[in-house]
Design a protein around this motif. Structure first.
Motif, PDB file in Angstrom:
ATOM      1  N   GLY A  28       4.034  -1.685 -12.380  1.00 61.56           N
ATOM      2  CA  GLY A  28       4.569  -1.490 -14.330  1.00 61.56           C
ATOM      3  C   GLY A  28       3.043  -1.029 -15.083  1.00 61.56           C
ATOM      4  N   VAL A  29       1.926  -1.366 -15.343  1.00 61.61           N
ATOM      5  CA  VAL A  29       0.267  -1.335 -15.948  1.00 61.61           C
ATOM      6  C   VAL A  29       0.425   0.134 -14.996  1.00 61.61           C
ATOM      7  N   SER A  75       0.659  -1.241   0.134  1.00 56.47           N
ATOM      8  CA  SER A  75      -0.078   0.013   0.135  1.00 56.47           C
ATOM      9  C   SER A  75       0.966   1.185  -0.139  1.00 56.47           C
ATOM     10  N   PHE A  76       0.408   1.973  -0.951  1.00 56.98           N
ATOM     11  CA  PHE A  76       1.212   3.670  -0.895  1.00 56.98           C
ATOM     12  C   PHE A  76       0.135   4.805  -0.759  1.00 56.98           C
ATOM     13  N   ASP A  77       0.768   5.357  -0.007  1.00 54.19           N
ATOM     14  CA  ASP A  77       0.433   7.101  -0.207  1.00 54.19           C
ATOM     15  C   ASP A  77      -0.325   7.597  -2.389  1.00 54.19           C
ATOM     16  N   TRP A  78      -0.642   8.018  -2.295  1.00 54.09           N
ATOM     17  CA  TRP A  78      -1.743   8.075  -3.642  1.00 54.09           C
ATOM     18  C   TRP A  78      -0.083   8.568  -4.837  1.00 54.09           C
ATOM     19  N   ALA A  79       0.194   8.545  -5.185  1.00 51.87           N
ATOM     20  CA  ALA A  79       1.003   8.948  -5.879  1.00 51.87           C
ATOM     21  C   ALA A  79       1.252   8.412  -7.929  1.00 51.87           C
ATOM     22  N   THR A  80       1.633   9.003  -8.464  1.00 51.27           N
ATOM     23  CA  THR A  80       1.626   9.041 -10.181  1.00 51.27           C
ATOM     24  C   THR A  80       2.414   7.602 -11.080  1.00 51.27           C
ATOM     25  N   ALA A  81       3.457   7.675  -9.619  1.00 56.52           N
ATOM     26  CA  ALA A  81       4.839   6.678  -9.943  1.00 56.52           C
ATOM     27  C   ALA A  81       4.788   5.873  -8.826  1.00 56.52           C
ATOM     28  N   LEU A  82       5.000   4.931  -8.816  1.00 53.53           N
ATOM     29  CA  LEU A  82       5.398   3.959  -7.535  1.00 53.53           C
ATOM     30  C   LEU A  82       6.667   2.839  -8.216  1.00 53.53           C
ATOM     31  N   PRO A  83       7.793   3.071  -7.593  1.00 54.42           N
ATOM     32  CA  PRO A  83       9.117   2.018  -6.870  1.00 54.42           C
ATOM     33  C   PRO A  83       8.808   0.209  -7.879  1.00 54.42           C
ATOM     34  N   ALA A  84       8.695   0.307  -8.375  1.00 52.97           N
ATOM     35  CA  ALA A  84       9.278  -1.092  -8.545  1.00 52.97           C
ATOM     36  C   ALA A  84      11.112  -1.461  -8.413  1.00 52.97           C
ATOM     37  N   ASP A  85      10.186  -2.233  -6.971  1.00 52.02           N
ATOM     38  CA  ASP A  85      11.550  -2.804  -6.216  1.00 52.02           C
ATOM     39  C   ASP A  85      11.634  -4.494  -6.121  1.00 52.02           C
ATOM     40  N   GLY A  86      10.996  -4.704  -7.277  1.00 52.50           N
ATOM     41  CA  GLY A  86      10.613  -6.490  -7.672  1.00 52.50           C
ATOM     42  C   GLY A  86       9.502  -6.915  -6.722  1.00 52.50           C
ATOM     43  N   GLU A  87       8.693  -6.238  -5.791  1.00 52.06           N
ATOM     44  CA  GLU A  87       7.328  -6.555  -5.221  1.00 52.06           C
ATOM     45  C   GLU A  87       6.133  -6.302  -6.251  1.00 52.06           C
ATOM     46  N   LEU A  88       5.517  -6.971  -6.620  1.00 47.05           N
ATOM     47  CA  LEU A  88       4.319  -7.280  -7.349  1.00 47.05           C
ATOM     48  C   LEU A  88       4.440  -6.068  -8.617  1.00 47.05           C
ATOM     49  N   ASP A  89       5.695  -5.902  -9.998  1.00 48.76           N
ATOM     50  CA  ASP A  89       6.373  -4.723 -10.679  1.00 48.76           C
ATOM     51  C   ASP A  89       5.390  -4.740 -11.841  1.00 48.76           C
ATOM     52  N   MET A  93      -3.705  -3.099 -27.233  1.00 43.46           N
ATOM     53  CA  MET A  93      -3.697  -3.821 -25.982  1.00 43.46           C
ATOM     54  C   MET A  93      -2.471  -4.586 -25.946  1.00 43.46           C
ATOM     55  N   ALA A  94      -2.857  -5.600 -26.945  1.00 45.93           N
ATOM     56  CA  ALA A  94      -1.458  -6.530 -27.174  1.00 45.93           C
ATOM     57  C   ALA A  94      -0.543  -5.993 -26.650  1.00 45.93           C
ATOM     58  N   HIS A  95       0.113  -5.065 -28.523  1.00 51.08           N
ATOM     59  CA  HIS A  95       1.460  -4.596 -27.890  1.00 51.08           C
ATOM     60  C   HIS A  95       1.671  -3.305 -27.071  1.00 51.08           C
ATOM     61  N   TYR A  96       0.077  -3.079 -26.242  1.00 58.23           N
ATOM     62  CA  TYR A  96       0.420  -1.832 -24.908  1.00 58.23           C
ATOM     63  C   TYR A  96       1.218  -2.915 -24.219  1.00 58.23           C
ATOM     64  N   ALA A  97       0.898  -4.132 -23.011  1.00 62.63           N
ATOM     65  CA  ALA A  97       0.904  -5.292 -22.823  1.00 62.63           C
ATOM     66  C   ALA A  97       2.590  -5.184 -22.810  1.00 62.63           C
ATOM     67  N   TYR A  98       2.749  -5.681 -24.529  1.00 57.42           N
ATOM     68  CA  TYR A  98       4.282  -6.054 -25.136  1.00 57.42           C
ATOM     69  C   TYR A  98       5.325  -5.401 -24.221  1.00 57.42           C
ATOM     70  N   GLU A  99       5.260  -3.666 -24.780  1.00 59.68           N
ATOM     71  CA  GLU A  99       5.582  -3.116 -24.200  1.00 59.68           C
ATOM     72  C   GLU A  99       5.992  -2.501 -23.100  1.00 59.68           C
ATOM     73  N   ILE A 100       5.459  -2.406 -22.081  1.00 62.89           N
ATOM     74  CA  ILE A 100       5.449  -2.690 -20.551  1.00 62.89           C
ATOM     75  C   ILE A 100       5.783  -3.990 -20.044  1.00 62.89           C
ATOM     76  N   GLU A 101       6.210  -5.000 -20.436  1.00 65.84           N
ATOM     77  CA  GLU A 101       7.219  -5.752 -19.943  1.00 65.84           C
ATOM     78  C   GLU A 101       8.572  -5.355 -20.361  1.00 65.84           C
TER      79      GLU A 101
END
Length: 342
Positions: free
Chosen positions: A82-83, A64-78, A139-147
């Motif tokens: 990422g999405v 859980s995080f305070d509201w933000a427009t970006a969350l830290p990718a730290d290896g947990e629930l990335d 949709m598929a390409h967007y998912a590919y780009e995120i990953e």
């Protein structure tokens, strides 16, 4: 309001690995896959607490995080982060708090495209909430780009397209991210027989596909002729499988799978191992005519083609290895999203 989505997992029947760059960029790739009645699920709820809560029910994880427009990718629930981060970057939105909950019907690393399918499902939930006008290819390409670009996760292209489109598809992959999805119109009696004869078996092991895929990519870059020739043969296997399914050469499916199983082991080390080989040989002795490791290899799910009534003896044999037969049905629908009143 509650926004939900589900996207189907898939089995690759032929051509696996030819959707991975740089092979498909240089030579073109081809894969035949089919979606199953196993899904990745995503739900977004408004909470009113000015926080962002991420929950993976199947992995037993929550952050859980305070509201933000970006969350830290730290290896947990990335994947979830990422999405969220990419959606906020491209389609900024504000809320008084949200909870994103996910669940996948198969273990991570099991070879059914769980990670990519989950990304598609999460995007679908956000698209439902924000009314984003994504087409299937978008949709598929967007998912590919995120990953592949945002999260830098190694992998191919087939999973995102299978999860989005659903059904049986012959997919072609080219340079510059060009993908062509060819839905196959297979007779229902052929599909029913395939479903009856194809046994889905979980080996009770999982693997990190990125390591195998990274080696596969390195083999292409270093012009490893053995690995590249194996990929050429797997691409041809996809065409063979397409013909067998469309014109009803069901008796050839096991042999086509077996051909691919033996070719795939030449793509990279650790695709197979002694445990997988023992399972495979035992299934063949029990009456299967062919099979394969699902996904990149190394563990996870395997499939076996068991013609006539051999499935019962094969299942009895597989049960001695400590894994689990997984019931399934083929599905014709890809990503599905909907909204309900909370």
């Amino acid at each position: 309001m509650i926004y939900r989505s589900k996207a189907p997992l898939r089995i690759g029947l032929a051509g696996g690995g030819t959707d991975v760059s740089p092979y498909c960029d240089q030579f073109g790739g081809a894969i035949l896959n089919a979606t199953l009645s196993l899904h990745a699920h995503a739900t977004i709820e408004s909470t009113g607490d000015n926080r962002i809560t991420l929950v993976s029910e199947d992995q037993g994880k929550e952050q859980s995080f305070d509201w933000a427009t970006a969350l830290p990718a730290d290896g947990e629930l990335d994947l979830l982060k990422g999405v969220y981060n990419r959606i906020q970057k491209d389609h900024p939105f504000t809320m008084n708090g949200l909870k994103l909950t996910t669940f996948v019907d198969a273990p991570a690393g099991s070879g059914l495209g769980t990670s990519s399918t989950l990304v598609v499902a999460i995007i679908g939930a956000f698209a439902e909430m924000l009314k984003l006008p994504f087409g299937d290819y978008d949709m598929a390409h967007y998912a590919y780009e995120i990953e592949r670009n945002d999260l830098r996760l190694a992998g191919g292209r087939q999973d995102q397209y299978a999860a989005t489109f659903g059904g049986f598809n012959f997919m072609e992959f080219y340079g510059n991210d060009k993908v062509i999805v060819n839905p196959l119109r297979i007779r229902q009696d052929y599909l029913s027989e395939l479903e009856n004869n194809l046994v889905l078996y979980f080996t009770a092991t999982t693997r990190e596909s990125a390591r195998i895929i990274t080696e596969q990519q390195r083999n292409v870059k270093e012009n490893n002729s053995k690995s590249i020739e194996a990929m050429h043969q797997l691409k041809e296997q996809a065409r063979m499988m397409k013909e067998a399914l469309l014109i009803g050469k069901l008796g050839e499916i096991g042999e086509i799978l077996d051909y691919g199983f033996r070719q795939k082991k030449n793509m990279a080390a650790n695709i197979s191992n002694s445990h997988i080989e023992n399972i495979y040989e035992a299934a063949m002795k029990a009456g299967a005519t062919g099979g394969k490791i699902s996904g990149a290899g190394g563990g996870g799910f395997m499939i076996f083609y068991c013609p006539r009534n051999t499935r019962y003896k094969v299942i009895e044999t597989l049960n001695t290895f400590g894994g689990k037969i997984n019931p399934y049905q083929f599905t014709q629908h890809g990503l599905t999203t909907w909204t309900i009143q909370s």
